[in-house]
Design a protein around this motif. Structure first.
Motif, PDB file in Angstrom:
ATOM      1  N   GLY A 162       0.789  -1.232   0.000  1.00  0.00           N
ATOM      2  CA  GLY A 162       0.000   0.000   0.000  1.00  0.00           C
ATOM      3  C   GLY A 162       0.812   1.268   0.000  1.00  0.00           C
ATOM      4  N   GLY A 163       2.141   1.131  -0.170  1.00  0.00           N
ATOM      5  CA  GLY A 163       2.991   2.309  -0.064  1.00  0.00           C
ATOM      6  C   GLY A 163       2.739   3.367  -1.109  1.00  0.00           C
ATOM      7  N   LEU A 164       2.312   2.969  -2.301  1.00  0.00           N
ATOM      8  CA  LEU A 164       2.132   3.934  -3.383  1.00  0.00           C
ATOM      9  C   LEU A 164       0.820   4.701  -3.288  1.00  0.00           C
ATOM     10  CD1 LEU A 164       3.505   1.987  -6.471  1.00  0.00           C
ATOM     11  CD2 LEU A 164       4.672   3.624  -5.003  1.00  0.00           C
ATOM     12  N   GLU A 165      -0.051   4.322  -2.375  1.00  0.00           N
ATOM     13  CA  GLU A 165      -1.332   5.015  -2.253  1.00  0.00           C
ATOM     14  C   GLU A 165      -1.206   6.317  -1.461  1.00  0.00           C
ATOM     15  OE1 GLU A 165      -4.426   2.432  -0.892  1.00  0.00           O
ATOM     16  OE2 GLU A 165      -3.658   0.744  -2.069  1.00  0.00           O
ATOM     17  N   GLU A 166      -0.133   6.468  -0.722  1.00  0.00           N
ATOM     18  CA  GLU A 166       0.084   7.697   0.033  1.00  0.00           C
ATOM     19  C   GLU A 166       0.721   8.746  -0.871  1.00  0.00           C
ATOM     20  OE1 GLU A 166       2.214   7.109   3.631  1.00  0.00           O
ATOM     21  OE2 GLU A 166       1.080   5.311   4.197  1.00  0.00           O
ATOM     22  N   ASP A 167       0.195   9.968  -0.803  1.00  0.00           N
ATOM     23  CA  ASP A 167       0.730  11.030  -1.644  1.00  0.00           C
ATOM     24  C   ASP A 167       1.800  11.800  -0.891  1.00  0.00           C
ATOM     25  OD1 ASP A 167       1.028  12.440  -3.945  1.00  0.00           O
ATOM     26  OD2 ASP A 167      -0.942  13.381  -3.921  1.00  0.00           O
ATOM     27  N   GLU A 168       2.585  12.567  -1.614  1.00  0.00           N
ATOM     28  CA  GLU A 168       3.649  13.366  -1.006  1.00  0.00           C
ATOM     29  C   GLU A 168       4.028  14.492  -1.955  1.00  0.00           C
ATOM     30  OE1 GLU A 168       6.417  10.102  -0.727  1.00  0.00           O
ATOM     31  OE2 GLU A 168       7.588  10.836  -2.419  1.00  0.00           O
ATOM     32  N   GLU A 169       4.889  15.380  -1.480  1.00  0.00           N
ATOM     33  CA  GLU A 169       5.340  16.505  -2.294  1.00  0.00           C
ATOM     34  C   GLU A 169       6.200  16.014  -3.470  1.00  0.00           C
ATOM     35  OE1 GLU A 169       4.424  19.604  -2.004  1.00  0.00           O
ATOM     36  OE2 GLU A 169       3.185  19.048  -0.308  1.00  0.00           O
ATOM     37  N   TRP A 170       6.237  16.824  -4.509  1.00  0.00           N
ATOM     38  CA  TRP A 170       7.119  16.510  -5.626  1.00  0.00           C
ATOM     39  C   TRP A 170       8.579  16.520  -5.185  1.00  0.00           C
ATOM     40  CZ3 TRP A 170       5.770  14.248  -9.887  1.00  0.00           C
ATOM     41  CH2 TRP A 170       4.511  14.454 -10.450  1.00  0.00           C
ATOM     42  N   ALA A 171       8.985  17.558  -4.478  1.00  0.00           N
ATOM     43  CA  ALA A 171      10.391  17.693  -4.079  1.00  0.00           C
ATOM     44  C   ALA A 171      10.479  17.892  -2.585  1.00  0.00           C
ATOM     45  CB  ALA A 171      11.042  18.874  -4.800  1.00  0.00           C
ATOM     46  N   ASP A 172      11.471  17.258  -1.971  1.00  0.00           N
ATOM     47  CA  ASP A 172      11.730  17.462  -0.552  1.00  0.00           C
ATOM     48  C   ASP A 172      12.472  18.779  -0.381  1.00  0.00           C
ATOM     49  OD1 ASP A 172      11.893  16.221   2.245  1.00  0.00           O
ATOM     50  OD2 ASP A 172      13.972  16.810   1.843  1.00  0.00           O
ATOM     51  N   GLN A 173      11.979  19.612   0.525  1.00  0.00           N
ATOM     52  CA  GLN A 173      12.531  20.960   0.655  1.00  0.00           C
ATOM     53  C   GLN A 173      13.970  20.967   1.159  1.00  0.00           C
ATOM     54  OE1 GLN A 173      10.712  23.155  -0.686  1.00  0.00           O
ATOM     55  NE2 GLN A 173       8.990  21.747  -0.894  1.00  0.00           N
ATOM     56  N   GLU A 174      14.388  19.861   1.787  1.00  0.00           N
ATOM     57  CA  GLU A 174      15.756  19.811   2.299  1.00  0.00           C
ATOM     58  C   GLU A 174      16.712  19.134   1.331  1.00  0.00           C
ATOM     59  OE1 GLU A 174      16.408  21.400   5.012  1.00  0.00           O
ATOM     60  OE2 GLU A 174      14.297  21.867   5.274  1.00  0.00           O
ATOM     61  N   ALA A 175      16.190  18.765   0.179  1.00  0.00           N
ATOM     62  CA  ALA A 175      17.041  18.046  -0.772  1.00  0.00           C
ATOM     63  C   ALA A 175      18.201  18.910  -1.227  1.00  0.00           C
ATOM     64  CB  ALA A 175      16.214  17.593  -1.971  1.00  0.00           C
ATOM     65  N   PRO A 176      19.341  18.320  -1.486  1.00  0.00           N
ATOM     66  CA  PRO A 176      20.486  19.087  -1.940  1.00  0.00           C
ATOM     67  C   PRO A 176      20.257  19.668  -3.311  1.00  0.00           C
ATOM     68  CG  PRO A 176      20.897  16.739  -2.161  1.00  0.00           C
ATOM     69  CD  PRO A 176      19.612  16.865  -1.428  1.00  0.00           C
ATOM     70  N   GLN A 177      20.860  20.793  -3.576  1.00  0.00           N
ATOM     71  CA  GLN A 177      20.715  21.448  -4.884  1.00  0.00           C
ATOM     72  C   GLN A 177      21.818  20.994  -5.816  1.00  0.00           C
ATOM     73  OE1 GLN A 177      17.897  23.368  -5.496  1.00  0.00           O
ATOM     74  NE2 GLN A 177      17.464  22.226  -3.666  1.00  0.00           N
TER      75      GLN A 177
END
Length: 647
Positions: A632-647
């Protein structure tokens, strides 16, 4: 006008069979009041206008008489109106729609343009979107105060553009998607399924068309209404008509079915015609005292050519698994026993009394072990629909497109129809195309993207696959196709794909913010000025198709559930980090676009997305991810990008 729109009023007329109506949008439900003067009219004025952005509108209509039920409970019928349908039918501030005999009117407030520059199509775009020569876009980092809630129940940054962002072409009218006209001609695949009680119609429809509950009333004797249109919000390319079949001592339904078919044959518009008929009969087991056909069914089959004409008709023998179990007990070790039985007790008798040796038939079971039988039914239906609803050479017919889009089991059909749609206009002569002259690459890729996504028909009410973020992912992936051999340009493996931790245990799936921002100037170059533009077209079509194939396989068990950004991101990563993508880009880089008479670019694209090893590569990409996903992991939604992700 353009998205987002602000809905101020809705009205339904000629809704005489409705007991109550409710509007569902942005995760909320709004009851629509019945007019005290006229019971067939429902309307509502919204003091606080509703914002229509990416998610579709749904009207939940409770009928006066129970029609489609589940476990004895009456359920509503659903009318789905997509945002692109609203825009296409917008006349001033009103958008009018038809559902059967019911008319639906949506009224929107006038738009106040933001501070920006008007495009040639009249759509207001941010000023920066019209200045493609800026070397580096500004990447903002939203704070908690910059977050708002959208319909999917997840939070997104306030500065995230809506669907009319910089990715909308500055002159969309000149590059109209090919699928737009086709879907307007035939929005849904209309199929009549005939079968008596207990034959297994509901499960058949649920499996093939990926809807949560096709609770066909024919599974309860006497409750079917063949005139009713069954639709589902999970698959808006399907209309189902259900007949209770030919029950013993019920000759009346014979007249009902034939009258309905005759009426549909006379319809002028493709969308109102009957596109296919499935005649469902349970395979009889002699020792159980079962009979294949009732008298009325035999009479119908004898006259089917006169009644049905050229309407594609298939005899579907259901519950094949019962026969297999019976024959293995009776003739253990005889691998051909089931086929011999089918020929002797099912196919041959029908051929004898109809005098037709070529009658189309297929034996099916809805059990997972026999999934290939359902695939055979889909393929046979598609072939017959394509033959019956013909079109001029090298053109796509609206009905086969609707049929391929409605089915949710065979990705190959969707790939094939994507090719057919592309060949009709925008994929032709990509090396010297007159379709794209004067347009930016961004404009050209937009229309190609829209056509491909429309053919696949995922249950994507939030339109994530059409979003700027997903398009940017593709554009940046394509931008690297010219990287020299041996370059490393995959998205950082920030989610521990080395097997040390489960992939989704580190949810959300992390993609860097700069993966969602257009970094290359090439997308703003006009088509004829960009050197090597054909490689960008090739890579975009190939990459998008492969990602959608992976996504289709990843979400095979959640067809009736909303598509999530988590699922899309996982499919993207599976392809982005695969040998498949590296080989595809290498193949494209080495491709030489000659000036020969043959359309070599189109031929190359076709060969790459329909290659013989495609299914094996999809399977490897999916398996590399599937073992690391919790149920069932794919049924949960989330943001496109993680705000802490490295640039």
């Amino acid at each position: 006008m353009a998205l987002p729109l602000r809905l101020s009023y809705i009205e339904l007329q000629n809704a005489k069979d409705a007991e109550s109506v409710a509007l569902q949008v942005n995760g909320a439900e709004y009851p629509i009041s019945q007019s005290p003067e006229k019971s067939s009219t429902f309307s509502k004025k919204f003091d606080e206008p509703l914002t229509l952005e990416r998610e579709q509108l749904s009207l939940s209509i409770n009928p006066k008489k129970p029609l489609f039920c589940c476990c004895g409970q009456t359920g509503p019928e659903t009318v789905v109106i997509r945002p692109d349908d609203v825009l296409r039918k917008l006349n001033g501030q009103e958008s009018s729609h038809q559902w059967g005999k019911m008319s639906i009117k949506l009224v929107f407030l006038p738009q106040t343009p933001p501070d920006g520059t008007a495009s040639s199509a009249g759509t207001m775009l941010p000023a920066k979107a019209l200045q493609p020569t800026v070397e580096q876009p500004v990447i903002t980092h939203p704070t908690s105060a910059d977050i708002r809630v959208r319909s999917a129940g997840t939070t997104v940054p306030n500065n995230t553009p809506a669907s009319t962002s910089a990715l909308v072409p500055t002159n969309r009218e000149g590059l109209r998607p090919t699928t737009e006209d086709l879907i307007e001609q035939c929005p849904r695949f209309r199929v009549l399924i005939v079968g008596k009680s207990g034959v297994g119609k509901s499960t058949l429809i649920n499996r093939i068309f990926g809807v949560a509950t096709a609770n066909v009333s024919g599974d309860r004797p006497g409750e079917a209404d063949i005139e009713r249109e069954f639709t589902s919000p999970e698959n808006d390319r399907l209309i189902l008509h259900d007949s209770k079949g030919f029950e013993p001592a019920d000759g009346g339904n014979y007249e009902t079915v034939t009258s309905f078919i005759e009426k549909r044959k006379k319809e002028h518009d493709l969308k109102d015609q009957l596109h296919a008929v499935w005649l469902c009969f349970q395979i009889p087991i002699p020792t159980h005292g079962e009979r294949l056909l009732e008298d009325a069914a035999e009479a119908f089959l004898r006259l089917r050519k006169e009644v049905l004409g050229n309407t594609p008709t298939i005899i579907v023998f259901t519950k094949y698994d019962r026969l297999v179990s019976f024959m293995r007990q009776k003739k253990a070790g005889d691998s051909e026993a089931e086929q011999q039985y089918m020929q002797e007790y099912c196919i041959q008798p029908i051929q004898d009394f109809t005098g037709d040796k070529n009658i189309s038939n297929v034996a099916v079971s809805s059990k997972p072990k026999y999934e290939q039988s359902l695939r055979d039914l889909i393929t046979l239906t598609q072939d017959m629909v394509s033959m019956s609803f013909t079109s001029p050479e090298n053109e796509v017919s609206a009905v086969p497109l609707a049929a391929a889009g409605a089915q949710r089991m065979l990705p190959k059909l969707k790939v094939d129809l994507s090719i057919d749609v592309g060949k009709q206009r925008y994929w032709k002569a990509l090396g010297t195309s007159a379709n794209f002259r004067g347009y930016t690459m961004l404009d050209c890729l937009y229309v190609i993207h829209t056509d491909i996504v429309s053919v696949w028909n995922f249950y994507d009410p939030c339109q994530y696959l059409s979003s700027e973020e997903f398009r940017n992912l593709l554009i940046n992936m394509v931008g690297k196709v010219d990287a020299p051999p041996g370059s490393t340009y995959q998205t950082p493996r920030s989610d521990s794909l080395d097997g040390s931790l489960p992939l989704l245990a580190l949810a959300p799936i992390i993609l860097p913010l700069n993966a969602f921002v257009i970094l290359g100037k090439w997308v703003y170059e006009t088509y004829q000025r960009l050197q090597g533009f054909h490689t960008k077209f090739m890579a975009y079509i190939v990459d998008l198709t492969h990602i959608l194939e992976i996504l289709f396989s990843l979400t095979a068990d959640m067809r009736a559930k909303k598509l999530t950004r988590r699922a899309i991101k996982l499919a993207y990563k599976a392809y982005n980090e695969s040998e498949w993508m590296r080989l595809a880009h290498t193949d494209i880089r080495s491709f030489q676009c000659s000036t020969a008479a043959r359309d070599v670019v189109l031929d190359k694209i076709t060969s790459m997305i329909s290659s013989a090893d495609r299914e094996a590569r999809v399977s490897r990409a999916v398996e590399s991810m599937r073992g690391r996903m919790p149920p069932g992991g794919l049924e949960e939604d989330e943001e496109w990008a993680d705000q802490e992700a490295p640039q």
